[in-house]
Design an enzyme around this catalytic site. Structure first.
Site, PDB file in Angstrom:
ATOM      1  CD  GLU A 147      -8.603   1.968   4.135  1.00 32.37           C
ATOM      2  OE1 GLU A 147      -9.649   2.658   4.184  1.00 32.37           O
ATOM      3  OE2 GLU A 147      -8.198   1.990   4.218  1.00 32.37           O
TER       4      GLU A 147
ATOM      5  CG  LEU B  30      -1.626  -1.209   1.236  1.00 34.73           C
ATOM      6  CD1 LEU B  30      -2.883  -0.981   2.977  1.00 34.73           C
ATOM      7  CD2 LEU B  30      -2.838  -0.980   0.536  1.00 34.73           C
TER       8      LEU B  30
HETATM    9  N1  LIG Z   1      -5.892   0.235  -2.268  1.00 44.30           N
HETATM   10  C1  LIG Z   1      -6.468  -0.784  -1.651  1.00 44.30           C
HETATM   11  O1  LIG Z   1      -7.852  -1.274  -1.479  1.00 44.30           O
HETATM   12  C2  LIG Z   1      -5.961  -2.007  -2.126  1.00 44.30           C
HETATM   13  C3  LIG Z   1      -6.191  -3.909  -2.324  1.00 44.30           C
HETATM   14  C4  LIG Z   1      -6.046  -4.644  -2.371  1.00 44.30           C
HETATM   15  C5  LIG Z   1      -4.028  -4.462  -2.755  1.00 44.30           C
HETATM   16  N2  LIG Z   1      -3.954  -3.560  -2.746  1.00 44.30           N
HETATM   17  C6  LIG Z   1      -2.637  -3.158  -3.454  1.00 44.30           C
HETATM   18  O2  LIG Z   1      -2.536  -3.670  -4.934  1.00 44.30           O
HETATM   19  C7  LIG Z   1      -1.762  -4.725  -5.499  1.00 44.30           C
HETATM   20  C8  LIG Z   1      -2.334  -5.862  -6.309  1.00 44.30           C
HETATM   21  O3  LIG Z   1      -2.952  -6.162  -7.043  1.00 44.30           O
HETATM   22  P1  LIG Z   1      -2.640  -6.528  -8.043  1.00 44.30           P
HETATM   23  O4  LIG Z   1      -3.632  -5.555  -9.734  1.00 44.30           O
HETATM   24  O5  LIG Z   1      -1.249  -5.982  -8.745  1.00 44.30           O
HETATM   25  O6  LIG Z   1      -3.098  -7.784  -8.424  1.00 44.30           O
HETATM   26  P2  LIG Z   1      -4.066  -9.167  -7.946  1.00 44.30           P
HETATM   27  O7  LIG Z   1      -5.404  -8.729  -8.375  1.00 44.30           O
HETATM   28  O8  LIG Z   1      -4.642  -8.935  -6.293  1.00 44.30           O
HETATM   29  O9  LIG Z   1      -3.153 -10.571  -8.657  1.00 44.30           O
HETATM   30  C9  LIG Z   1      -3.683 -10.565  -9.694  1.00 44.30           C
HETATM   31  C10 LIG Z   1      -3.270 -12.296  -9.876  1.00 44.30           C
HETATM   32  O10 LIG Z   1      -4.216 -12.328  -9.703  1.00 44.30           O
HETATM   33  C11 LIG Z   1      -5.066 -13.464 -10.494  1.00 44.30           C
HETATM   34  N3  LIG Z   1      -6.345 -13.001 -11.319  1.00 44.30           N
HETATM   35  C12 LIG Z   1      -6.359 -12.242 -11.926  1.00 44.30           C
HETATM   36  N4  LIG Z   1      -7.818 -12.047 -12.221  1.00 44.30           N
HETATM   37  C13 LIG Z   1      -8.210 -13.559 -12.033  1.00 44.30           C
HETATM   38  C14 LIG Z   1      -9.046 -14.561 -12.243  1.00 44.30           C
HETATM   39  N5  LIG Z   1     -10.210 -13.560 -13.538  1.00 44.30           N
HETATM   40  N6  LIG Z   1      -8.825 -15.521 -12.421  1.00 44.30           N
HETATM   41  C15 LIG Z   1      -7.932 -16.465 -11.551  1.00 44.30           C
HETATM   42  N7  LIG Z   1      -6.985 -16.455 -11.041  1.00 44.30           N
HETATM   43  C16 LIG Z   1      -6.844 -14.375 -11.541  1.00 44.30           C
HETATM   44  C17 LIG Z   1      -3.815 -13.564 -10.979  1.00 44.30           C
HETATM   45  O11 LIG Z   1      -2.733 -14.879 -10.035  1.00 44.30           O
HETATM   46  P3  LIG Z   1      -1.961 -15.659 -11.011  1.00 44.30           P
HETATM   47  O12 LIG Z   1      -0.354 -15.512 -11.499  1.00 44.30           O
HETATM   48  O13 LIG Z   1      -1.357 -16.568 -10.062  1.00 44.30           O
HETATM   49  O14 LIG Z   1      -3.159 -16.803 -12.007  1.00 44.30           O
HETATM   50  C18 LIG Z   1      -2.865 -11.979 -11.433  1.00 44.30           C
HETATM   51  O15 LIG Z   1      -1.353 -12.113 -11.483  1.00 44.30           O
HETATM   52  C19 LIG Z   1      -0.488  -4.059  -4.752  1.00 44.30           C
HETATM   53  O16 LIG Z   1       0.162  -3.125  -4.415  1.00 44.30           O
HETATM   54  C20 LIG Z   1      -1.607  -4.297  -3.263  1.00 44.30           C
HETATM   55  O17 LIG Z   1      -1.091  -3.598  -2.262  1.00 44.30           O
HETATM   56  C21 LIG Z   1      -4.323  -2.439  -2.669  1.00 44.30           C
END
Ligand SMILES: NC(=O)c1ccc[n+]([C@@H]2O[C@H](COP(=O)([O-])OP(=O)(O)OC[C@H]3O[C@@H](n4cnc5c(N)ncnc54)[C@H](OP(=O)(O)O)[C@@H]3O)[C@@H](O)[C@H]2O)c1
Length: 185
Positions: A31, A24
């Site tokens: 929050e 984050l």
């Molecule tokens: N501010 C907030 O509220 C908040 C909330 C959540 C996360 N975050 C931040 O967001 C970042 C991570 O999020 P991100 O968007 O990079 O990744 P993510 O959406 O958490 O994960 C992506 C992974 O999820 C799997 N995936 C995605 N779509 C899919 C589907 N339709 N079916 C099956 N598997 C699926 C895949 O995994 P595989 O590669 O294993 O196939 C993909 O590589 C971090 O920086 C975290 O701190 C912030």
């Protein structure tokens, strides 16, 4: 349509950023407490809520906090066997959102379902027919981010007041933010 309503919950800054370098971009204790309360609270003490997240978001949760306590943790991945071998017992690994919804519908212990990110998971959940509300913390500051919350179609999602969610400006240190709730119409 199946009965499971999806609630999305996220915190985003002014440029709609939600993450940077797998973490984050901010540290906001109150929050985080709001996130925990919203996703954990149940009306029926016999039940728990489910949280659905992408594999990267799972990886981003510090080891001591995962699985997220008192909630059924569901991780989405395309690499089921690999991820199943990595997560602790009790964490459910699913190949997609519909499979997760199907799993939840067979489990009568689940009260509410929360989609907790990241980017692509929010997008599929927002476009899903079961999407109900988006709980978005709007942080009144810009941060350097590499991950973003998808665009909210304001024709289909309207800002609402929700009982129990403060409409007041929240302040932590030099950062202010609002807890917003958007409902699908
Ligand atoms: N501010 C907030 O509220 C908040 C909330 C959540 C996360 N975050 C931040 O967001 C970042 C991570 O999020 P991100 O968007 O990079 O990744 P993510 O959406 O958490 O994960 C992506 C992974 O999820 C799997 N995936 C995605 N779509 C899919 C589907 N339709 N079916 C099956 N598997 C699926 C895949 O995994 P595989 O590669 O294993 O196939 C993909 O590589 C971090 O920086 C975290 O701190 C912030």
């Amino acid at each position: 349509m199946s009965k499971t309503k999806l609630n999305l919950i996220a915190a985003a800054c002014e440029n709609m950023g939600i993450g940077v370098n797998g973490t984050l971009p901010w540290r906001l204790k109150k929050e985080m407490a709001y996130f925990t309360t919203m996703t954990s609270t149940v009306k029926d003490p016999q039940k728990i809520n489910a949280v659905i997240m992408g594999r990267t978001t799972w990886d981003c949760i510090p080891l001591k906090y995962r699985p997220l306590a008192d909630r059924l943790n569901i991780v989405l991945t395309h690499h089921i066997d690999k991820v199943k071998a990595e997560v602790p017992e009790g964490v459910i690994v699913m190949p997609g959102l519909d499979a997760a919804i199907e799993y939840i519908e067979k489990n009568d212990k689940i009260e509410s379902t929360w989609v907790i990110g990241g980017s692509s998971i929010y997008k599929v959940a927002m476009e899903h027919q079961n999407c109900g509300k988006i709980y978005l913390t709007e942080i009144q500051k810009s941060f350097n981010c590499d991950t973003f919350f998808p665009n909210i179609d304001k024709q289909h999602f309207h800002l609402v007041n929700e009982e129990g969610v403060s409409a007041e400006k929240q302040v932590e240190g030099d950062i202010s933010y609002y807890f917003r709730v958007y409902q699908r119409v």
